[in-house]
Each structure stands twice: as structure tokens, then as C-alpha cells.
Write a protein that holds these residues in place. Structure first.
Motif, PDB file in Angstrom:
ATOM      1  N   ALA A 141      -0.529 -46.513 -66.568  1.00  0.00           N
ATOM      2  CA  ALA A 141       0.197 -47.193 -67.649  1.00  0.00           C
ATOM      3  C   ALA A 141       1.543 -46.526 -67.904  1.00  0.00           C
ATOM      4  O   ALA A 141       2.567 -47.206 -68.057  1.00  0.00           O
ATOM      5  CB  ALA A 141      -0.644 -47.208 -68.929  1.00  0.00           C
ATOM      6  N   CYS A 179       1.659 -40.601 -74.579  1.00  0.00           N
ATOM      7  CA  CYS A 179       0.553 -41.529 -74.786  1.00  0.00           C
ATOM      8  C   CYS A 179      -0.345 -40.921 -75.850  1.00  0.00           C
ATOM      9  O   CYS A 179      -0.721 -39.745 -75.757  1.00  0.00           O
ATOM     10  CB  CYS A 179      -0.217 -41.753 -73.489  1.00  0.00           C
ATOM     11  SG  CYS A 179      -1.554 -42.951 -73.690  1.00  0.00           S
ATOM     12  N   ASN A 200       9.389 -49.675 -65.141  1.00  0.00           N
ATOM     13  CA  ASN A 200       9.968 -50.893 -65.729  1.00  0.00           C
ATOM     14  C   ASN A 200      11.211 -50.574 -66.555  1.00  0.00           C
ATOM     15  O   ASN A 200      12.204 -51.307 -66.501  1.00  0.00           O
ATOM     16  CB  ASN A 200       8.933 -51.630 -66.573  1.00  0.00           C
ATOM     17  CG  ASN A 200       7.935 -52.371 -65.718  1.00  0.00           C
ATOM     18  OD1 ASN A 200       8.206 -52.716 -64.565  1.00  0.00           O
ATOM     19  ND2 ASN A 200       6.762 -52.600 -66.268  1.00  0.00           N
ATOM     20  N   THR A 213       4.258 -49.272 -77.064  1.00  0.00           N
ATOM     21  CA  THR A 213       3.534 -50.177 -76.186  1.00  0.00           C
ATOM     22  C   THR A 213       2.062 -49.827 -76.239  1.00  0.00           C
ATOM     23  O   THR A 213       1.680 -48.683 -75.997  1.00  0.00           O
ATOM     24  CB  THR A 213       4.044 -50.050 -74.731  1.00  0.00           C
ATOM     25  OG1 THR A 213       5.443 -50.325 -74.712  1.00  0.00           O
ATOM     26  CG2 THR A 213       3.317 -50.998 -73.808  1.00  0.00           C
ATOM     27  N   HIS A 228       5.152 -48.234 -66.961  1.00  0.00           N
ATOM     28  CA  HIS A 228       6.073 -48.431 -68.081  1.00  0.00           C
ATOM     29  C   HIS A 228       7.423 -47.771 -67.798  1.00  0.00           C
ATOM     30  O   HIS A 228       8.482 -48.373 -68.013  1.00  0.00           O
ATOM     31  CB  HIS A 228       5.447 -47.878 -69.361  1.00  0.00           C
ATOM     32  CG  HIS A 228       6.192 -48.214 -70.603  1.00  0.00           C
ATOM     33  ND1 HIS A 228       6.389 -49.509 -71.033  1.00  0.00           N
ATOM     34  CD2 HIS A 228       6.806 -47.423 -71.521  1.00  0.00           C
ATOM     35  CE1 HIS A 228       7.082 -49.504 -72.162  1.00  0.00           C
ATOM     36  NE2 HIS A 228       7.352 -48.249 -72.473  1.00  0.00           N
TER      37      HIS A 228
END
Length: 185
Positions: free
Chosen positions: A120, A78, A127, A6, A124
Motif C-alpha cells: 500500500a 502508516c 502514484n 488515504t 501510494h
């Protein structure tokens, strides 16, 4: 467990990618560098830089492989310009009576604080977890003086449910309480 890469924009306009890399020696070295740096920059990780120095590249490669193969955890990092700048992991509790719970850990390099990396990663992960119909709550611990992280968690619906006294001892001997926080999904 694998996740789809993502891409997201940081607040400074640069790009970050949430991903789970392959279990290679190169990626193991990158994770080790990240863990050492993040544990050196903040007292809020459970491991000190000295603890991380005891880890090997092989340990990190094994962690990456476990993350890829696991059915009881979800992990991703990340990355920006080839550097690991954040990490997020959730342990799913598989015991029948606790199966509705998940435990979260999240860290970000200090240079990236305030740029939306933590937001972020947290958004994420929440979700992803909402896709599991049996998970009803996500739990974490945050130390009392880590107001930046606490604010992030509260922004996403986490609430303090209890306090554990003297949960972390800093290098200077100072003891910090841990706030147990829960977010209902």
C-alpha cells in the motif's frame, strides 16, 4: 510536502491509514517508538536500535516539521489504531542533471509483514511520484538476504542495476551486499 490521508484495507481485514501527522511531541514520541521497534526487529535498517536510542523526541518533531515543509522530500507513515506501523520516504534529487531521480526508503513493523502495508505504501508513493512530470526513475537499496522486500520491489517494477559489496555489517560481523534497484516511471 503534505499528502491527503488515504485509508486502505490490510489483508486481515483491518484498516490502515497513510498520513503525515502534525509535528507535535506526541507524534514525535510515536515516531521514536516506531523507529526503535523496527530497528530492533530487523537488521535491514541502516540504524541499529542503539543508534535510534540516541535520537530525541525533539529530533523526531523536527523531522516531522521538515517533512511537512519540504520541497525535496515526500514522507508519510502508516497508522493503525493510533500506532505507527510503517514509514515511507522519498528524497527528490534537485540538481539539474539528477532531477529525474528519486530515492526511496520504506519500513514496516514485523507484526504487519505480509498484510499488504508495504504494498500500500509503495503503490501510494509511486502514484504520487508519477504526478511529477520530471521524475523518471525511483531508486532504492535492498540487502541481499532481504528477499521479502526484494520481492515486493520487483512486483512493482524495480530491477537490480548494481551490487555494492559489504554495504551493511550485522551485529555478528556478517557483511551483506546491497542491491541497487531502479523503477522507471
Amino acid at each position: 510536502m503534505t499528502i491527503e490521508n488515504t485509508i486502505f484495507l490490510l489483508k486481515d481485514g483491518s484498516v490502515g491509514t497513510l498520513c503525515l501527522p502534525d509535528a507535535t511531541a506526541e507524534n514525535g514520541k510515536a515516531m521514536l517508538r516506531y523507529l526503535y521497534q523496527v530497528s530492533s526487529e530487523t537488521p535491514y535498517t541502516g540504524r541499529s536500535a542503539e543508534d535510534v536510542a540516541l535520537l530525541t523526541v525533539e529530533d523526531q518533531v523536527a523531522w516531522l516539521q521538515k517533512s511537512l515543509d519540504s520541497k525535496d522530500s515526500i514522507s508519510f507513515i502508516c497508522v493503525q489504531n493510533g500506532q505507527v506501523i510503517g514509514s515511507c520516504e522519498v528524497e527528490l534529487l534537485l540538481w539539474k542533471r539528477c532531477r529525474h531521480r528519486a530515492r526511496l526508503g520504506l519500513s514496516v513493523l514485523k507484526d504487519y509483514w505480509g498484510l499488504g502495508v508495504g504494498s500500500a505504501m509503495l503503490a501510494h508513493m509511486l502514484n504520487i511520484l508519477r504526478g511529477f512530470n520530471y521524475i523518471r526513475q525511483v531508486e532504492l537499496e535492498v540487502y541481499e538476504t532481504n528477499t521479502r522486500a526484494r520481492g515486493l520491489y520487483e512486483k512493482y517494477g524495480f530491477r537490480i542495476t548494481s551490487v555494492q559489496p559489504d554495504a551493511l555489517q550485522l551485529d555478528d560481523g556478517t557483511m551483506l551486499d546491497a542491491y541497487h534497484m531502479v523503477c522507471r516511471l
